[in-house]
Design a protein around this motif. Structure first.
Motif, PDB file in Angstrom:
ATOM      1  N   LEU A   5       3.410   2.344  -1.559  1.00 32.31           N
ATOM      2  CA  LEU A   5       2.232   3.074  -2.056  1.00 32.31           C
ATOM      3  C   LEU A   5       1.117   2.958  -1.025  1.00 32.31           C
ATOM      4  O   LEU A   5       0.920   1.895  -0.440  1.00 32.31           O
ATOM      5  N   GLY A   6       0.403   4.034  -0.800  1.00 32.01           N
ATOM      6  CA  GLY A   6      -0.700   3.999   0.169  1.00 32.01           C
ATOM      7  C   GLY A   6      -0.282   4.524   1.523  1.00 32.01           C
ATOM      8  O   GLY A   6      -1.121   4.679   2.403  1.00 32.01           O
ATOM      9  N   TRP A   7       1.012   4.780   1.705  1.00 33.07           N
ATOM     10  CA  TRP A   7       1.503   5.290   2.995  1.00 33.07           C
ATOM     11  C   TRP A   7       2.170   6.634   2.764  1.00 33.07           C
ATOM     12  O   TRP A   7       2.850   6.834   1.732  1.00 33.07           O
ATOM     13  N   PRO A   8       2.041   7.582   3.716  1.00 32.81           N
ATOM     14  CA  PRO A   8       2.608   8.919   3.511  1.00 32.81           C
ATOM     15  C   PRO A   8       4.135   8.908   3.365  1.00 32.81           C
ATOM     16  O   PRO A   8       4.813   8.054   3.948  1.00 32.81           O
ATOM     17  N   VAL A   9       4.633   9.855   2.597  1.00 32.36           N
ATOM     18  CA  VAL A   9       6.080   9.989   2.374  1.00 32.36           C
ATOM     19  C   VAL A   9       6.811  10.129   3.713  1.00 32.36           C
ATOM     20  O   VAL A   9       7.895   9.571   3.913  1.00 32.36           O
ATOM     21  N   GLU A  10       6.186  10.833   4.663  1.00 32.07           N
ATOM     22  CA  GLU A  10       6.828  11.107   5.964  1.00 32.07           C
ATOM     23  C   GLU A  10       7.138   9.829   6.746  1.00 32.07           C
ATOM     24  O   GLU A  10       7.958   9.842   7.658  1.00 32.07           O
ATOM     25  N   VAL A  11       6.457   8.726   6.438  1.00 29.17           N
ATOM     26  CA  VAL A  11       6.699   7.496   7.207  1.00 29.17           C
ATOM     27  C   VAL A  11       7.426   6.444   6.348  1.00 29.17           C
ATOM     28  O   VAL A  11       7.443   5.260   6.697  1.00 29.17           O
ATOM     29  N   GLY A  12       7.998   6.885   5.252  1.00 27.83           N
ATOM     30  CA  GLY A  12       8.730   5.947   4.395  1.00 27.83           C
ATOM     31  C   GLY A  12       7.906   5.469   3.219  1.00 27.83           C
ATOM     32  O   GLY A  12       8.340   4.602   2.459  1.00 27.83           O
ATOM     33  N   GLY A  13       6.692   6.007   3.075  1.00 30.67           N
ATOM     34  CA  GLY A  13       5.842   5.606   1.960  1.00 30.67           C
ATOM     35  C   GLY A  13       6.101   6.432   0.712  1.00 30.67           C
ATOM     36  O   GLY A  13       7.045   7.229   0.659  1.00 30.67           O
ATOM     37  N   LEU A  14       5.228   6.217  -0.282  1.00 35.21           N
ATOM     38  CA  LEU A  14       5.355   6.975  -1.530  1.00 35.21           C
ATOM     39  C   LEU A  14       4.082   7.762  -1.812  1.00 35.21           C
ATOM     40  O   LEU A  14       3.817   8.134  -2.944  1.00 35.21           O
ATOM     41  N   GLY A  15       3.266   7.955  -0.761  1.00 36.07           N
ATOM     42  CA  GLY A  15       2.005   8.681  -0.949  1.00 36.07           C
ATOM     43  C   GLY A  15       0.908   7.746  -1.425  1.00 36.07           C
ATOM     44  O   GLY A  15       1.112   6.546  -1.560  1.00 36.07           O
ATOM     45  N   GLY A  16      -0.265   8.326  -1.665  1.00 33.78           N
ATOM     46  CA  GLY A  16      -1.422   7.498  -2.017  1.00 33.78           C
ATOM     47  C   GLY A  16      -2.252   7.256  -0.768  1.00 33.78           C
ATOM     48  O   GLY A  16      -2.013   7.856   0.283  1.00 33.78           O
ATOM     49  N   ASP A  17      -3.229   6.368  -0.880  1.00 35.83           N
ATOM     50  CA  ASP A  17      -4.138   6.178   0.251  1.00 35.83           C
ATOM     51  C   ASP A  17      -4.553   4.717   0.403  1.00 35.83           C
ATOM     52  O   ASP A  17      -3.931   3.826  -0.170  1.00 35.83           O
ATOM     53  N   GLU A  18      -5.645   4.510   1.141  1.00 38.98           N
ATOM     54  CA  GLU A  18      -6.107   3.158   1.465  1.00 38.98           C
ATOM     55  C   GLU A  18      -6.417   2.355   0.204  1.00 38.98           C
ATOM     56  O   GLU A  18      -6.314   1.126   0.203  1.00 38.98           O
ATOM     57  N   ARG A  72      -7.614   7.952 -10.712  1.00 39.94           N
ATOM     58  CA  ARG A  72      -7.979   6.614 -11.215  1.00 39.94           C
ATOM     59  C   ARG A  72      -6.874   6.045 -12.095  1.00 39.94           C
ATOM     60  O   ARG A  72      -6.529   4.874 -12.015  1.00 39.94           O
ATOM     61  N   ALA A  73      -6.293   6.912 -12.928  1.00 42.43           N
ATOM     62  CA  ALA A  73      -5.224   6.457 -13.823  1.00 42.43           C
ATOM     63  C   ALA A  73      -4.010   6.013 -13.006  1.00 42.43           C
ATOM     64  O   ALA A  73      -3.364   5.005 -13.320  1.00 42.43           O
ATOM     65  N   ASP A  74      -3.745   6.751 -11.940  1.00 45.93           N
ATOM     66  CA  ASP A  74      -2.609   6.434 -11.076  1.00 45.93           C
ATOM     67  C   ASP A  74      -2.803   5.070 -10.404  1.00 45.93           C
ATOM     68  O   ASP A  74      -1.880   4.247 -10.378  1.00 45.93           O
ATOM     69  N   VAL A  75      -4.028   4.817  -9.900  1.00 42.78           N
ATOM     70  CA  VAL A  75      -4.310   3.533  -9.233  1.00 42.78           C
ATOM     71  C   VAL A  75      -4.216   2.392 -10.259  1.00 42.78           C
ATOM     72  O   VAL A  75      -3.621   1.338  -9.984  1.00 42.78           O
ATOM     73  N   SER A  76      -4.764   2.607 -11.464  1.00 40.69           N
ATOM     74  CA  SER A  76      -4.731   1.554 -12.500  1.00 40.69           C
ATOM     75  C   SER A  76      -3.288   1.240 -12.902  1.00 40.69           C
ATOM     76  O   SER A  76      -2.928   0.086 -13.110  1.00 40.69           O
ATOM     77  N   ARG A  77      -2.487   2.302 -13.005  1.00 38.99           N
ATOM     78  CA  ARG A  77      -1.086   2.112 -13.401  1.00 38.99           C
ATOM     79  C   ARG A  77      -0.353   1.290 -12.327  1.00 38.99           C
ATOM     80  O   ARG A  77       0.388   0.375 -12.632  1.00 38.99           O
ATOM     81  N   TYR A  78      -0.628   1.643 -11.072  1.00 37.58           N
ATOM     82  CA  TYR A  78       0.005   0.902  -9.972  1.00 37.58           C
ATOM     83  C   TYR A  78      -0.401  -0.568 -10.035  1.00 37.58           C
ATOM     84  O   TYR A  78       0.436  -1.462  -9.930  1.00 37.58           O
ATOM     85  N   ARG A  79      -1.698  -0.820 -10.236  1.00 42.81           N
ATOM     86  CA  ARG A  79      -2.182  -2.200 -10.307  1.00 42.81           C
ATOM     87  C   ARG A  79      -1.489  -2.964 -11.435  1.00 42.81           C
ATOM     88  O   ARG A  79      -0.977  -4.062 -11.247  1.00 42.81           O
TER      89      ARG A  79
END
Ligand code: FAD
Length: 393
Positions: free
Chosen positions: A64-77, A11-18
């Motif tokens: 954010l929200g996309w896997p590292v393997e596809v050029g993302g930085l992790g996270g989810d929907e 939750r803290a991670d999502v809030s920080r991103y927002r």
């Protein structure tokens, strides 16, 4: 990080991103230009979206929200939902590439991780976008009847046939095509999903202009198109499972993004209605606002379920019905309030802005057709959720 790890940390991670993304958008030197931009063609809109994505990618915000393997930085929907919410809250238009990315990207990651790691970063950084080539001239609602044929020839598939209504098809670098590898009678058991580059010899892309005049869709012809077998997404004859997985994103995640766009449209209309519109328009504004918020609440729950890795299945038809009707209602209200400008045109209003409003109205006529018509969604809800007696045909 995702929801199944430590919940408080998540939750803290999502809030920080927002918070950080919101601040970035507030301080962005070219935000006003982005906010005010209007287009007179689908090509220009995608070209601008491409520049926005390149910038956001360079700064990491849309990764954010996309896997590292596809050029993302992790996270989810949920990170992706926050991304759409913050762009919408800043009254900025969401780059159009997201409509197809949200529909196609998750299925590619799930069923063809190697293809995803090879190609998906190009989508995120704005250098390419793809089309979804499922529908055919005689196969729309009854998709399992499709006839575009692919024969397996050693290490290759050889495709022949025709697709139609491929959104963003005129400028798409690749398409995700659903083709028949089984017998003509095999229905959904004989279908295969495959990633095809549109510059492959034998592929012809013919743009379709909508009533707005914009070339938003395409017919795609396949004439002895050779595609390496590694381009199959999932299994040969296993395309229906990919389609069903994809549909829950097309109805849930895409729906959530579209509703954020609808909210931005309502926000812009509200600014306009400070000095215009009748009392009846204001009452209707309130009703439609509630309609959008209700649809958002529903799709938000679907986004949470997808983030938890749940299979949403036929329940996503409820989302599709709600968001398709809501985006149509928003644009009907825009037309009714600004009718004199949108129908007649006015020298004191930017012509490109009016053209964009008209194009949006025309496009949203299809909100209850594309991705499965409202009638078909009601049928799914009746059969699979309410388990009503079968209709006599
Ligand atoms: C703007 C737009 C964008 C699109 N983008 C894409 C895309 O990117 N990729 C893609 O593959 N396709 C796309 N489509 C195609 C879209 O998915 C189909 O148009 C849709 O599935 C309906 O199929 P159809 O047009 O063949 O109509 P039909 O299936 O022929 O339906 C005709 C009418 O019959 C009704 N009907 C059909 N079956 C039933 C049933 N079982 N019960 C009740 N009523 C029924 C329908 O509701 C409709 O009113 C797009 C369409 C539009 C308009």
């Amino acid at each position: 990080m995702n929801a199944v790890d430590n919940a408080a940390e998540y939750r803290a991670d999502v809030s920080r991103y927002r918070r950080d993304f919101r601040r970035y958008l507030q301080e962005l030197s070219w935000a006003d230009q982005w906010r005010a931009v209007s287009f007179t063609s689908a090509e220009d809109e995608l070209a601008f979206g491409s520049k926005v994505l390149a910038e956001l990618y360079a700064q990491g915000w849309n990764r954010l929200g996309w896997p590292v393997e596809v050029g993302g930085l992790g996270g989810d929907e949920i990170h992706r939902a926050v991304y759409y919410e913050e762009i919408g809250a800043a009254m900025l238009p969401i780059p159009a590439q997201h409509w197809t990315l949200e529909t196609l990207g998750p299925a590619l990651i799930h069923f063809a991780p190697d293809l995803a790691s090879q190609y998906l970063s190009g989508y995120l950084d704005g250098s390419e976008w793809w089309g979804q080539s499922f529908s055919e001239p005689e196969s729309g609602s009854d998709l399992a009847s499709l006839r575009t044929r692919a024969s397996v020839d050693g290490d290759e598939l050889v495709i022949n046939g025709q697709k139609i209504w491929t959104s963003q098809g005129p400028t798409a670098r690749r398409v995700v095509a659903l083709v028949r590898t089984g017998t003509p009678e095999s229905r959904h058991r004989g279908l295969t999903m495959v990633l095809v580059d549109t510059d492959t010899p034998g592929v012809t892309v013919r743009p379709i202009a909508l009533a707005s005049g914009r070339r938003e869709l395409a017919e795609i012809f396949f004439d002895d198109v050779h595609v390496p077998r590694e381009r199959v997404i999932g299994e040969i004859d296993g395309g229906w499972a990919v389609t069903m997985y994809l549909m829950q994103y097309e109805r849930g995640m895409y729906g959530y993004a579209v509703l954020n766009k609808a909210m931005t449209e309502l926000g812009r209309l509200r600014e306009y209605m400070v000095t215009a519109g009748s009392t009846a328009d204001r009452a209707r504004f309130g009703e439609i606002y509630i309609q959008v918020v209700c649809a958002q609440a529903r799709t938000a729950e679907t986004v949470r379920r997808l983030a938890r890795g749940e299979i949403v299945g036929p329940e996503s038809s409820v989302d599709k019905l709600l968001f398709g009707t809501a985006e149509k209602a928003v644009n009907d209200l825009v037309l009714d309030v600004r009718r004199d400008q949108m129908v007649g045109g006015r020298p004191d209003v930017d012509a490109a802005e009016l053209d964009s409003l008209r194009a949006e109205w025309w496009y949203t006529r299809a909100g209850t057709v594309m991705g499965g018509s409202a009638e078909v969604q009601r049928g799914i809800i009746a059969d699979h959720l309410l388990r009503l007696p079968k209709e006599k045909r």
